[in-house]
Structures are given as C-alpha cells and as structure tokens.
Motif scaffolding. Sequence first.
Motif, mmCIF file in Angstrom:
data_model
loop_
_atom_site.group_PDB
_atom_site.id
_atom_site.type_symbol
_atom_site.label_atom_id
_atom_site.label_comp_id
_atom_site.label_asym_id
_atom_site.label_seq_id
_atom_site.Cartn_x
_atom_site.Cartn_y
_atom_site.Cartn_z
ATOM 1 N N VAL A 2 0.869 -1.290 -0.070
ATOM 2 C CA VAL A 2 0.016 0.053 0.002
ATOM 3 C C VAL A 2 0.817 1.309 -0.123
ATOM 4 C CG1 VAL A 2 -1.729 1.402 1.291
ATOM 5 C CG2 VAL A 2 -1.888 -1.084 1.245
ATOM 6 N N GLN A 3 0.610 2.279 -0.885
ATOM 7 C CA GLN A 3 1.395 3.287 -0.821
ATOM 8 C C GLN A 3 0.161 4.580 -0.355
ATOM 9 O OE1 GLN A 3 1.219 1.445 -3.930
ATOM 10 N NE2 GLN A 3 3.066 0.447 -2.980
ATOM 11 N N LEU A 4 0.820 5.275 0.550
ATOM 12 C CA LEU A 4 -0.050 6.427 1.037
ATOM 13 C C LEU A 4 0.745 7.703 0.998
ATOM 14 C CD1 LEU A 4 -0.480 4.439 4.752
ATOM 15 C CD2 LEU A 4 -1.996 4.543 2.616
ATOM 16 N N VAL A 5 -0.056 8.647 0.478
ATOM 17 C CA VAL A 5 0.522 9.905 0.329
ATOM 18 C C VAL A 5 -0.594 11.068 0.991
ATOM 19 C CG1 VAL A 5 0.916 11.719 -1.573
ATOM 20 C CG2 VAL A 5 1.276 9.319 -2.038
ATOM 21 N N GLU A 6 0.038 11.824 1.920
ATOM 22 C CA GLU A 6 -0.856 12.760 2.549
ATOM 23 C C GLU A 6 -0.748 14.192 2.061
ATOM 24 O OE1 GLU A 6 1.576 10.076 5.731
ATOM 25 O OE2 GLU A 6 1.929 10.970 3.798
ATOM 26 N N ALA A 23 -4.170 9.903 0.557
ATOM 27 C CA ALA A 23 -4.755 8.719 -0.556
ATOM 28 C C ALA A 23 -4.055 7.758 -0.635
ATOM 29 C CB ALA A 23 -4.547 9.634 -1.813
ATOM 30 N N ALA A 24 -4.722 6.504 -0.832
ATOM 31 C CA ALA A 24 -3.900 5.305 -0.871
ATOM 32 C C ALA A 24 -3.824 4.597 -2.180
ATOM 33 C CB ALA A 24 -4.627 4.022 0.058
ATOM 34 N N TYR A 110 1.874 0.111 6.968
ATOM 35 C CA TYR A 110 2.362 1.047 6.116
ATOM 36 C C TYR A 110 2.117 2.288 6.753
ATOM 37 C CZ TYR A 110 1.684 -3.136 3.248
ATOM 38 O OH TYR A 110 1.794 -4.479 2.832
ATOM 39 N N ARG A 111 2.900 3.082 6.232
ATOM 40 C CA ARG A 111 3.034 4.821 6.468
ATOM 41 C C ARG A 111 3.524 5.590 5.464
ATOM 42 N NH1 ARG A 111 7.352 7.086 11.020
ATOM 43 N NH2 ARG A 111 8.206 7.940 8.999
#
Length: 121
Positions: A2-6, A23-24, A110-111
């Motif tokens: 999972v890629q997470l973008v704040e 957004a994931a 994930y972070r």
Amino acid sequence: QVQLVESGGGLVQAGGSLRLSCAASGRTLSTYYMGWFRQAPGKEREFVAGISRGGSSTLYADSVKGRFTISKDNAKNTVYLQMTGLKPEDAAVYYCAASIDSITTTRWDYRGQGTQVTVSS
C-alpha cells in the motif's frame, strides 16, 4: 503493498482549521484499519486518531478529542483528518498509516511520508 500519500498540510493561525487527506494506492483501504499520527521536533511520534475498516468505529487521543475528526471514504480510497480549533501545540508532521490488526495496534504495516502542519499563535 500500500502506498500512502498525505496532503493538506500548511500554515494556519491558532483557532483555524485544516483538512488532511491520505490517498492510498495498491490496495483497497476497506481491508485496513487506518490511523493518523504526528511528530513534532524533539518529540516522540504520537497517535492522533484511528478508524476501523468500515469506518464505523473511531478512536482519538485525548489531546484532540472534540476538535479532530477522522473519516474514511473507501470508494475514493482516502482517509481524512478534519482539524478544527488548532493550537500551536498541534504543529507537527502528520502521517497516516495502515494496519491489518486493529485501531489500537502498535504494529502499523504502512506509513506515508507525512505532511507538515504549522500553527501560528
């Protein structure tokens, strides 16, 4: 994976509001418990808020209860943190994280990279 973008951080005056987004991609967030954390310079990272996979259960740190609201839009694969009544002590880098365990887990799988929130007094 999972890629997470704040996003959504910035400079705000004390008493103001911001809405952070996370957004994931890679996996659907409906399978994950999600959390928001923050870390200020010289301080340890602290849990801010968490939300269950379906979005029906939430958990907040005492320091933000009543001021921050976490929500989740599984259709958009995005988690939000609405912050109101911001105080200078809320200034920090805010991170979102995903876990398969629970809201109260200490193991977050994930972070994201984080988004800076600055609050002027």
